[in-house]
Design a protein around this motif. Structure first.
Motif, PDB file in Angstrom:
ATOM      1  N   SER A 117     -54.431  42.288 105.883  1.00 13.57           N
ATOM      2  CA  SER A 117     -52.990  42.099 105.720  1.00 13.57           C
ATOM      3  C   SER A 117     -52.311  41.322 106.847  1.00 13.57           C
ATOM      4  CB  SER A 117     -52.310  43.466 105.557  1.00 13.57           C
ATOM      5  OG  SER A 117     -52.682  44.305 106.627  1.00 13.57           O
ATOM      6  N   SER A 118     -52.987  41.119 107.986  1.00 15.62           N
ATOM      7  CA  SER A 118     -52.316  40.402 109.080  1.00 15.62           C
ATOM      8  C   SER A 118     -52.461  38.896 108.881  1.00 15.62           C
ATOM      9  CB  SER A 118     -52.956  40.759 110.424  1.00 15.62           C
ATOM     10  OG  SER A 118     -53.049  42.143 110.555  1.00 15.62           O
ATOM     11  N   PRO A 119     -51.518  38.136 109.448  1.00 17.91           N
ATOM     12  CA  PRO A 119     -51.659  36.675 109.371  1.00 17.91           C
ATOM     13  C   PRO A 119     -52.896  36.186 110.130  1.00 17.91           C
ATOM     14  CG  PRO A 119     -49.545  37.327 110.370  1.00 17.91           C
ATOM     15  CD  PRO A 119     -50.332  38.571 110.169  1.00 17.91           C
ATOM     16  N   LEU A 120     -53.406  35.026 109.767  1.00 16.15           N
ATOM     17  CA  LEU A 120     -54.499  34.413 110.530  1.00 16.15           C
ATOM     18  C   LEU A 120     -53.961  34.023 111.896  1.00 16.15           C
ATOM     19  CD1 LEU A 120     -55.544  34.142 107.555  1.00 16.15           C
ATOM     20  CD2 LEU A 120     -56.646  32.034 108.267  1.00 16.15           C
ATOM     21  N   LYS A 121     -54.812  34.150 112.927  1.00 18.61           N
ATOM     22  CA  LYS A 121     -54.352  33.756 114.261  1.00 18.61           C
ATOM     23  C   LYS A 121     -55.480  33.089 115.062  1.00 18.61           C
ATOM     24  CE  LYS A 121     -54.323  38.680 115.557  1.00 18.61           C
ATOM     25  NZ  LYS A 121     -54.354  39.284 114.233  1.00 18.61           N
ATOM     26  N   PRO A 122     -55.117  32.441 116.194  1.00 20.40           N
ATOM     27  CA  PRO A 122     -56.134  31.728 116.978  1.00 20.40           C
ATOM     28  C   PRO A 122     -57.282  32.643 117.374  1.00 20.40           C
ATOM     29  CG  PRO A 122     -53.947  31.133 117.730  1.00 20.40           C
ATOM     30  CD  PRO A 122     -53.757  32.248 116.740  1.00 20.40           C
ATOM     31  N   PHE A 123     -58.487  32.076 117.372  1.00 20.98           N
ATOM     32  CA  PHE A 123     -59.701  32.880 117.560  1.00 20.98           C
ATOM     33  C   PHE A 123     -60.776  31.992 118.173  1.00 20.98           C
ATOM     34  CE2 PHE A 123     -63.699  34.534 115.457  1.00 20.98           C
ATOM     35  CZ  PHE A 123     -63.704  35.785 116.062  1.00 20.98           C
ATOM     36  N   THR A 124     -61.438  32.493 119.193  1.00 25.98           N
ATOM     37  CA  THR A 124     -62.530  31.759 119.836  1.00 25.98           C
ATOM     38  C   THR A 124     -63.822  32.522 119.572  1.00 25.98           C
ATOM     39  OG1 THR A 124     -61.032  30.931 121.515  1.00 25.98           O
ATOM     40  CG2 THR A 124     -63.372  30.861 122.060  1.00 25.98           C
ATOM     41  N   PHE A 125     -64.896  31.807 119.242  1.00 25.38           N
ATOM     42  CA  PHE A 125     -66.137  32.500 118.864  1.00 25.38           C
ATOM     43  C   PHE A 125     -67.354  31.639 119.177  1.00 25.38           C
ATOM     44  CE2 PHE A 125     -66.899  30.095 114.876  1.00 25.38           C
ATOM     45  CZ  PHE A 125     -65.651  29.509 114.712  1.00 25.38           C
ATOM     46  N   GLU A 126     -68.538  32.257 119.117  1.00 27.41           N
ATOM     47  CA  GLU A 126     -69.781  31.531 119.386  1.00 27.41           C
ATOM     48  C   GLU A 126     -70.409  31.079 118.080  1.00 27.41           C
ATOM     49  OE1 GLU A 126     -72.239  34.247 121.577  1.00 27.41           O
ATOM     50  OE2 GLU A 126     -71.452  33.570 123.507  1.00 27.41           O
ATOM     51  N   ARG A 127     -70.826  29.817 118.050  1.00 28.77           N
ATOM     52  CA  ARG A 127     -71.673  29.331 116.955  1.00 28.77           C
ATOM     53  C   ARG A 127     -73.121  29.561 117.359  1.00 28.77           C
ATOM     54  NH1 ARG A 127     -69.090  28.356 112.188  1.00 28.77           N
ATOM     55  NH2 ARG A 127     -67.246  27.065 112.458  1.00 28.77           N
ATOM     56  N   ARG A 128     -74.035  29.508 116.385  1.00 31.36           N
ATOM     57  CA  ARG A 128     -75.431  29.663 116.784  1.00 31.36           C
ATOM     58  C   ARG A 128     -75.914  28.415 117.522  1.00 31.36           C
ATOM     59  NH1 ARG A 128     -78.738  26.933 113.417  1.00 31.36           N
ATOM     60  NH2 ARG A 128     -77.958  26.379 111.357  1.00 31.36           N
ATOM     61  N   GLU A 129     -76.951  28.611 118.315  1.00 35.36           N
ATOM     62  CA  GLU A 129     -77.532  27.510 119.086  1.00 35.36           C
ATOM     63  C   GLU A 129     -78.145  26.509 118.105  1.00 35.36           C
ATOM     64  OE1 GLU A 129     -77.499  25.891 122.336  1.00 35.36           O
ATOM     65  OE2 GLU A 129     -77.272  28.058 122.661  1.00 35.36           O
ATOM     66  N   PRO A 130     -77.825  25.204 118.202  1.00 32.73           N
ATOM     67  CA  PRO A 130     -78.445  24.241 117.286  1.00 32.73           C
ATOM     68  C   PRO A 130     -79.951  24.141 117.538  1.00 32.73           C
ATOM     69  CG  PRO A 130     -76.671  23.226 118.580  1.00 32.73           C
ATOM     70  CD  PRO A 130     -76.888  24.592 119.138  1.00 32.73           C
ATOM     71  N   ASN A 131     -80.740  24.011 116.477  1.00 31.79           N
ATOM     72  CA  ASN A 131     -82.177  23.820 116.662  1.00 31.79           C
ATOM     73  C   ASN A 131     -82.600  22.454 116.120  1.00 31.79           C
ATOM     74  OD1 ASN A 131     -82.744  24.039 113.896  1.00 31.79           O
ATOM     75  ND2 ASN A 131     -82.733  26.276 114.016  1.00 31.79           N
ATOM     76  N   ASP A 132     -83.907  22.233 116.012  1.00 31.75           N
ATOM     77  CA  ASP A 132     -84.410  20.899 115.668  1.00 31.75           C
ATOM     78  C   ASP A 132     -83.998  20.416 114.274  1.00 31.75           C
ATOM     79  OD1 ASP A 132     -85.591  20.945 118.088  1.00 31.75           O
ATOM     80  OD2 ASP A 132     -87.620  21.394 117.371  1.00 31.75           O
ATOM     81  N   ASP A 133     -83.668  21.366 113.386  1.00 33.00           N
ATOM     82  CA  ASP A 133     -83.317  20.982 112.009  1.00 33.00           C
ATOM     83  C   ASP A 133     -81.808  20.860 111.797  1.00 33.00           C
ATOM     84  OD1 ASP A 133     -86.024  21.172 111.255  1.00 33.00           O
ATOM     85  OD2 ASP A 133     -85.823  23.358 111.091  1.00 33.00           O
ATOM     86  N   ASP A 134     -81.042  21.036 112.854  1.00 26.73           N
ATOM     87  CA  ASP A 134     -79.593  21.161 112.686  1.00 26.73           C
ATOM     88  C   ASP A 134     -78.806  19.895 112.979  1.00 26.73           C
ATOM     89  OD1 ASP A 134     -79.493  23.831 111.878  1.00 26.73           O
ATOM     90  OD2 ASP A 134     -79.613  24.545 113.952  1.00 26.73           O
TER      91      ASP A 134
END
Ligand code: NAP
Ligand code: ZN
Length: 348
Positions: free
Chosen positions: A13-30
């Motif tokens: 129910s809350s509005p979307l708000k700014p958010f910082t997060f980790e992506r997965r580490e890129p590998n050889d196929d990415d």
């Protein structure tokens, strides 16, 4: 691990708000992608508001992603730094299967959705395109044709393929009468793509307020479903009806508009179940079917088709800080015809 910035929902129910997060580490196929634009699909709203009862927070929505490649792994052969690319509704498909089913992968149990899912590693949450970068396996990245603008191409990655796939599967083309129910993000793409395929397109909208646009985009006819005479006038008319409506409507009334052997395909996902009477299908051997996005192979085919026919979405570009307001406007059908977030606005 790369750090991404975006906007997230933290509960239903809350509005979307700014958010910082980790992506997965890129590998050889990415492929690592700098996201430039993200479309707002009605499914984003259903999901973050937990209308489908499957939300796992926090959720960074967005599965209509267009951007530029910034890095590729050593096994990547199809993409290079600087390429214009897209990412749609899923980032892996046949996880756990012996082989990838390239024609039906969107229906595989091992599908990994672009957000609100878990990566093939079994632990990292996927997060979507309302953010500045994403890491995606090469096989799930699409090429955006050079002649199409990136911003208006973003909605092709969900709205475009969701209409292209059933139009192609049920052989829309010259001589076929096709109705598109709902002239929203999905619906307007159906009008453009279906008419480019040569089908005879009719829009069935709640009112005639968007009639001029519908005809301009390629529809031959346009009717208001609020006018009861529409259902009498058009009874037994269509070979194919594509229903993009996200709310509960009387499917029985629409089934009555099909010819003998006609098919109505459900694309929109209302929150609640809708009863269907057997007599809505039996007397004319009608079919009620469903369809979900398309495979990666078919999505590339759709993008190439759109490149050839110069088809993109009609868009209204917004800053990311306007996303909550945009959601309210989508719910009121007050968008012509897709909101696209300019991700550069994250830095503002
Ligand atoms: P949208 O832009 O909001 O369009 C939906 C359209 O439905 C509206 O523009 C409106 O058209 C019509 N509508 C809305 N409320 C209505 C009501 N109460 N009665 C009758 N018509 C109504 O949404 P969208 O992004 O196109 O998505 C549509 C639906 O498809 C959503 O449920 C979404 O989750 C689903 N979806 C499914 C797939 C799939 O793979 N099957 C993929 C993407 C999205 P008019 O103003 O013309 O009446
Ligand atoms: Zn979508």
């Amino acid at each position: 691990m790369p750090i991404a910035r975006g906007y997230a929902a933290t509960d239903a129910s809350s509005p979307l708000k700014p958010f910082t997060f980790e992506r997965r580490e890129p590998n050889d196929d990415d492929v690592v992608i700098d996201i430039k634009f993200a479309g707002i699909c009605h499914s984003d709203i259903h999901t973050v508001r937990n209308e489908w009862k499957n939300a796992v927070y926090p959720i960074v929505p967005g599965h209509e992603i267009a951007g530029i490649v910034t890095a590729v792994g050593s096994n990547v052969t199809k993409f290079k730094v600087g390429d214009r690319v897209g990412v749609g509704c899923f980032v892996d498909s046949c996880v756990g299967c012996a082989a990838r089913d390239v024609d039906n992968e969107q229906y595989m149990p091992g599908l990994v959705q672009t957000y609100n899912s878990v990566e093939a590693d079994g632990k990292t949450a996927t997060q979507g395109g309302y953010s500045d970068m994403i890491v995606v396996k090469e096989g799930y990245v699409l090429s955006i044709p050079d002649n199409l603008p990136l911003d208006a191409s973003a909605p092709l990655l969900c709205a475009g393929i969701t209409l292209y796939s059933p139009l192609a599967h049920w052989n829309a083309g010259p001589g076929k009468k096709v109705a598109i129910v709902g002239m929203g993000g999905l619906g307007h793409m159906g009008v453009k793509i279906g008419s480019a395929m040569g089908a005879d397109i009719t829009v069935l909208s709640q009112s005639l307020s968007k009639k001029e646009d519908g005809l301009k985009l390629g529809a031959k006819e346009y009717y208001a479903t609020s006018d009861a005479s529409t259902f009498e006038k058009l009874a037994g008319t269509f070979d194919l009806i594509l229903c993009t409506v996200s709310a509960e409507i009387d499917w029985n009334a629409y089934l009555g508009l099909l010819k003998v052997n006609g098919t109505m395909v459900l694309l929109g996902v209302p929150e609640n179940a809708i009863p269907v009477h057997a007599f809505s299908v039996i007397p004319a051997r009608r079919s009620l079917a469903g369809s979900m996005i398309g495979s990666i192979k078919e999505t590339q085919e759709m993008l190439d088709f759109c490149g050839k026919h110069n088809i993109v979405s009609e868009i209204e570009t917004i800053n990311i800080s306007q996303v909550n307001e945009a959601y309210e406007r989508v719910l009121k059908s007050d968008v012509r015809y897709r909101f696209v977030i300019d991700i550069a606005s994250l830095a503002a």
